[in-house]
Design a protein around this motif. Structure first.
Motif, PDB file in Angstrom:
ATOM      1  N   PRO A  76       0.827  -1.211   0.000  1.00  0.00           N
ATOM      2  CA  PRO A  76       0.000   0.000   0.000  1.00  0.00           C
ATOM      3  C   PRO A  76       0.865   1.266   0.000  1.00  0.00           C
ATOM      4  CG  PRO A  76      -0.788  -1.575   1.630  1.00  0.00           C
ATOM      5  CD  PRO A  76       0.516  -2.111   1.126  1.00  0.00           C
ATOM      6  N   ALA A  77       0.468   2.246  -0.760  1.00  0.00           N
ATOM      7  CA  ALA A  77       1.241   3.488  -0.878  1.00  0.00           C
ATOM      8  C   ALA A  77       1.349   4.224   0.456  1.00  0.00           C
ATOM      9  CB  ALA A  77       0.602   4.397  -1.930  1.00  0.00           C
ATOM     10  N   THR A  78       0.390   3.971   1.352  1.00  0.00           N
ATOM     11  CA  THR A  78       0.394   4.658   2.649  1.00  0.00           C
ATOM     12  C   THR A  78       1.352   4.026   3.652  1.00  0.00           C
ATOM     13  OG1 THR A  78      -1.496   3.291   3.310  1.00  0.00           O
ATOM     14  CG2 THR A  78      -1.973   5.472   2.392  1.00  0.00           C
ATOM     15  N   GLU A  79       1.863   2.845   3.352  1.00  0.00           N
ATOM     16  CA  GLU A  79       2.757   2.151   4.275  1.00  0.00           C
ATOM     17  C   GLU A  79       4.130   2.801   4.249  1.00  0.00           C
ATOM     18  OE1 GLU A  79       4.009  -2.480   5.281  1.00  0.00           O
ATOM     19  OE2 GLU A  79       3.369  -1.933   3.268  1.00  0.00           O
ATOM     20  N   PRO A  80       4.751   3.059   5.402  1.00  0.00           N
ATOM     21  CA  PRO A  80       6.108   3.632   5.414  1.00  0.00           C
ATOM     22  C   PRO A  80       7.089   2.747   4.646  1.00  0.00           C
ATOM     23  CG  PRO A  80       5.139   3.735   7.603  1.00  0.00           C
ATOM     24  CD  PRO A  80       4.205   2.897   6.759  1.00  0.00           C
ATOM     25  N   LEU A  81       8.113   3.378   4.090  1.00  0.00           N
ATOM     26  CA  LEU A  81       9.025   2.667   3.200  1.00  0.00           C
ATOM     27  C   LEU A  81       9.673   1.451   3.846  1.00  0.00           C
ATOM     28  CD1 LEU A  81      10.598   2.358   0.561  1.00  0.00           C
ATOM     29  CD2 LEU A  81      12.317   3.919   1.517  1.00  0.00           C
ATOM     30  N   VAL A 136      10.883  -4.407   4.437  1.00  0.00           N
ATOM     31  CA  VAL A 136      11.062  -5.593   5.277  1.00  0.00           C
ATOM     32  C   VAL A 136      10.024  -6.658   4.933  1.00  0.00           C
ATOM     33  CG1 VAL A 136      11.009  -6.495   7.637  1.00  0.00           C
ATOM     34  CG2 VAL A 136      12.122  -4.313   7.161  1.00  0.00           C
ATOM     35  N   ASP A 137       8.766  -6.229   4.753  1.00  0.00           N
ATOM     36  CA  ASP A 137       7.730  -7.196   4.421  1.00  0.00           C
ATOM     37  C   ASP A 137       7.983  -7.812   3.049  1.00  0.00           C
ATOM     38  OD1 ASP A 137       5.040  -8.288   5.355  1.00  0.00           O
ATOM     39  OD2 ASP A 137       4.578  -7.644   3.312  1.00  0.00           O
ATOM     40  N   ALA A 150      16.119  -0.215  -6.480  1.00  0.00           N
ATOM     41  CA  ALA A 150      16.203   1.249  -6.467  1.00  0.00           C
ATOM     42  C   ALA A 150      15.079   1.861  -7.293  1.00  0.00           C
ATOM     43  CB  ALA A 150      17.559   1.705  -7.001  1.00  0.00           C
ATOM     44  N   ALA A 151      14.766   1.235  -8.428  1.00  0.00           N
ATOM     45  CA  ALA A 151      13.674   1.742  -9.267  1.00  0.00           C
ATOM     46  C   ALA A 151      12.340   1.645  -8.538  1.00  0.00           C
ATOM     47  CB  ALA A 151      13.625   0.970 -10.578  1.00  0.00           C
ATOM     48  N   ALA A 152      12.128   0.527  -7.826  1.00  0.00           N
ATOM     49  CA  ALA A 152      10.877   0.354  -7.082  1.00  0.00           C
ATOM     50  C   ALA A 152      10.784   1.354  -5.939  1.00  0.00           C
ATOM     51  CB  ALA A 152      10.785  -1.073  -6.544  1.00  0.00           C
ATOM     52  N   ILE A 153      11.897   1.592  -5.255  1.00  0.00           N
ATOM     53  CA  ILE A 153      11.918   2.566  -4.159  1.00  0.00           C
ATOM     54  C   ILE A 153      11.685   3.971  -4.702  1.00  0.00           C
ATOM     55  CG2 ILE A 153      13.415   3.674  -2.450  1.00  0.00           C
ATOM     56  CD1 ILE A 153      14.676   0.881  -1.979  1.00  0.00           C
ATOM     57  N   ALA A 154      12.324   4.291  -5.808  1.00  0.00           N
ATOM     58  CA  ALA A 154      12.174   5.624  -6.409  1.00  0.00           C
ATOM     59  C   ALA A 154      10.718   5.880  -6.790  1.00  0.00           C
ATOM     60  CB  ALA A 154      13.075   5.744  -7.637  1.00  0.00           C
ATOM     61  N   ASP A 155      10.072   4.881  -7.396  1.00  0.00           N
ATOM     62  CA  ASP A 155       8.665   5.031  -7.757  1.00  0.00           C
ATOM     63  C   ASP A 155       7.812   5.280  -6.522  1.00  0.00           C
ATOM     64  OD1 ASP A 155       9.273   4.618 -10.404  1.00  0.00           O
ATOM     65  OD2 ASP A 155       8.672   2.499 -10.416  1.00  0.00           O
TER      66      ASP A 155
END
Length: 202
Positions: A78-83, A88-89, A136-141
């Motif tokens: 979910p977009a609302t979940e902290p990074l 970790v999940d 990195a691409a997934a985190i950046a998005d």
């Protein structure tokens, strides 16, 4: 989102990789030929060579696939979940689908010998680079940054992949009968605390 054709290719790569690892652990690196791997995976030698140029690349493919799953899973959170809880999940999910860990000490020693083989080192480094770029691409998005121009996505991906690799290595060496998930969660907990030096150490 990964397309059906790409998913099928990844599934085939993973099946070939697991067949390679299983045979090499059982017989030894130099006692396994490509024809043996193809027979074990019920494919032709040509199919194997369409996916991999060497046994080392095939072995490293399992490591790469596990890392790619982290990026895939992160994109579903979910977009609302902290990074970091999301990372970790995602990492937990990538390990939960792995085959059951062997309980035989001799087997684990053979696994360690496979992972220490000189020809595997370069392939694992290459797999790490690919995995870090994907993560990195997934985190950046997720955080609205540029994966190439901004420092944070690359740094966060490097930290995450290092934590996963370190947790797995610690588990294999120290507690192969225990839970790799527990080792993973401990690694990320320490990162979240800022890596304080434990009491009694300097």
């Amino acid at each position: 989102m990964t397309g059906l054709r790409e998913r099928k290719k990844r599934e085939t790569r993973l099946a070939l990789s697991r067949a390679t690892i299983g045979l090499i652990v059982e017989r030894g690196w130099d006692e396994v030929a490509v024809e043996d791997i193809a027979a074990a995976a019920n494919v032709s030698e040509r199919t194997f060579r369409n996916y991999f140029s060497s046994k080392a690349e095939a072995v490293a493919a399992s490591h790469l696939e596990r890392a790619l799953v982290v990026a895939d899973e992160l994109r579903t959170r979910p977009a609302t979940e902290p990074l970091w809880p999301a990372v970790v999940d995602a990492a937990r999910k990538s390990l939960s689908g792995a085959p059951d860990s062997p309980r035989d000490e001799g087997h684990m020693e053979r696994v360690k010998l496979v992972l220490a083989h000189p020809s595997l080192h370069a392939e694992l480094l290459r797999a790490d680079d690919i995995a870090k770029d994907e993560l990195a691409a997934a985190i950046a998005d997720r955080v609205g940054l540029d994966a190439e121009r901004d420092l944070f996505p690359q740094l966060a991906a490097s930290v995450a992949t290092a934590a996963i690799a370190t947790a797995m290595r610690h588990w294999m060496v120290n507690d192969p009968n225990g839970s790799v998930i527990e080792a993973l969660e401990r690694a990320f907990t320490e990162i979240g605390r800022g890596l304080p030096v434990p009491e009694g150490e300097s």
